[in-house]
Design a protein around this motif. Structure first.
Motif: not given
Length: 450
Positions: A158-174
């Protein structure tokens, strides 16, 4: 006496900080998705001061709690605390960036009040699966950490309150069970803010300067209590060892050797003489080893003060690089608790020579993990992960406890009825193992059959 050393205020603030950590713990328990968190309770929460020192913690998993500050120090080398912004959440699971093994994801959130960092909240959760060569991240054939799952270096989820959805998606794909992983991870993030709200309420009541001064006094008080407990023990050098059967990939067992030195109000733990790191995944990094030493030392000296980072100050832990207790990258570490538990028992054995009659006989000293990769006909996947416990050693006043989690890991029972309701699994037996405690004037505790 200053305001920060007022004993009444110290008690109020210390308990309020512990309550904040407990509120975070309850939040994780109520909002998580996996049985690993909700039933096994394999997670921990804590509150740090603005400099990253562990001030207060919930009553959860010592192997987690004792290593959280160690992890933060490693994270800080890559992402200095001074660069953390309000609303950030930093996560990692990398054993070579302060973590212990890949299933454990640790998350930090800086807490700001009036534009100033006043604290850091922390959650650590064991996730049911992190990809890799086997379900649950426990690849018994792994010879490198890369084979054990997705490795996340210290990054801003999370960067300044915004969830980094691209990072989360990368983790979830694995990972094999992405929705469960996502739910447990966001549960961690939500709990961080619960703790942050409690800290901001304390700042509003007492002011940032007083709160931070009280925090320093809390740490100093725990240090004084630890030093007093050490001073009550006889000075000297005490050596002990314990053995690990092996990793299943190499022939022969492994040795964990420790030399305990007590000198005044300090203690040193030197693991020179420990076997080289294993080919397979039974290695531990120094985060696990220090955590094991801290747990064993606090238990052995009978500390009466609050457990926090202040307790660790009089303790020195050293080990040659590249041993079973100080693995060198990229050694596999999924089953780091094999070495961790035996580190605890070796240290307690050394203390048995210091304080005869205080230390009980050895507990089961192993984590019996198992995971099942379930594939349904419609393509859906589930991972069932669980961990069993055993019996405790006897002590002069009573028999050992039966089927009780070690204080180092402190896991809980997952009812077989619940597992059968969630997974396509049926258990045919679950109970105590008769005769496993061994007869004697004081017998050991019974183990389990599952």
């Amino acid at each position: 006496m200053t305001a920060a050393t007022d004993p009444v205020l110290l008690e109020i603030v210390a308990h309020a900080l512990v309550a904040a950590a407990e509120d975070m713990s309850v939040t994780v328990w109520r909002t998580s998705r996996s049985t690993t968190v909700r039933e096994l309770l394999d997670y921990s929460t804590a509150v740090f001061d603005a400099e990253g020192r562990n001030l207060a913690q919930a009553a959860r998993i010592p192997v987690h709690l004792n290593s959280m500050e160690l992890c933060l120090r490693e994270v800080e080398r890559l992402l200095p605390i001074g660069t953390w912004d309000e609303g950030d959440v930093i996560v990692t699971n990398d054993p070579y960036s302060g973590g212990q093994h890949l299933p454990d994801v640790i998350a930090f959130k800086p807490v700001f009040a009036g534009g100033r960092r006043v604290a850091i909240t922390c959650t650590l959760t064991h996730h049911v699966d992190v990809g890799g060569g086997a379900a649950g991240g426990y690849n018994a054939l792994a010879t490198e950490v890369f084979q054990e799952g997705v490795r996340v270096p210290p990054v801003r989820l999370v960067r300044q309150g915004e969830l980094q959805t691209d990072l989360l998606a990368t983790i979830l794909a694995n990972v094999r069970e992405p929705e469960t992983f996502r739910g447990d991870l966001l549960s961690q993030v939500a709990a961080l803010e619960v703790g942050a709200r409690s800290v901001r309420a304390l700042v509003a009541r007492y002011g940032a300067e007083l709160l931070m001064a009280v925090g320093r006094e809390i740490l100093d008080g725990s240090e004084r209590a630890m030093r007093a407990a050490i001073s009550a023990l006889p000075d000297g050098n005490y050596e002990a060892e314990d053995l690990v059967d092996g990793d299943g990939l190499e022939e022969g067992g492994k040795r964990i050797a420790v030399r305990l030195t007590i000198e005044g109000d300090r203690m040193g733990f030197d693991f020179t003489g420990t076997s080289p790191q294993a080919l397979g995944p039974i290695n531990a990094t120094m985060a696990t080893t220090r955590s094991a030493v801290y747990y064993a030392a606090i238990a052995a000296v009978g500390l009466t003060g609050t457990a926090n980072a202040g307790c660790y100050r009089p303790l020195d832990v050293t080990a040659p690089d590249g041993t079973l207790v100080s693995a060198r990258f990229p050694a596999p570490v999924a089953m780091r608790m094999v070495a961790g538990h035996r580190t605890v028992t070796a240290v307690l054995k050394a203390f048995a020579a210091v304080a005869p009659g205080r230390i009980p006989a050895c507990y089961y000293a192993m984590t019996f993990n198992h995971a099942v990769d379930i594939r349904h006909g419609d393509g859906r996947r589930q991972v069932y992960f669980d961990s069993e416990v055993g019996g405790w050693g006897a002590h002069p006043e009573a028999d050992g406890a039966s089927a009780l989690a070690a204080g180092f890991s402190n896991g809980q029972n997952t009812p077989v009825e619940l597992i059968a309701a969630i997974y396509p699994l049926i258990f045919t037996r679950y109970g105590l193992r008769p005769g496993s405690g061994v007869a004697g004037r004081r017998r050991g505790g019974l183990g389990l059959v599952r």
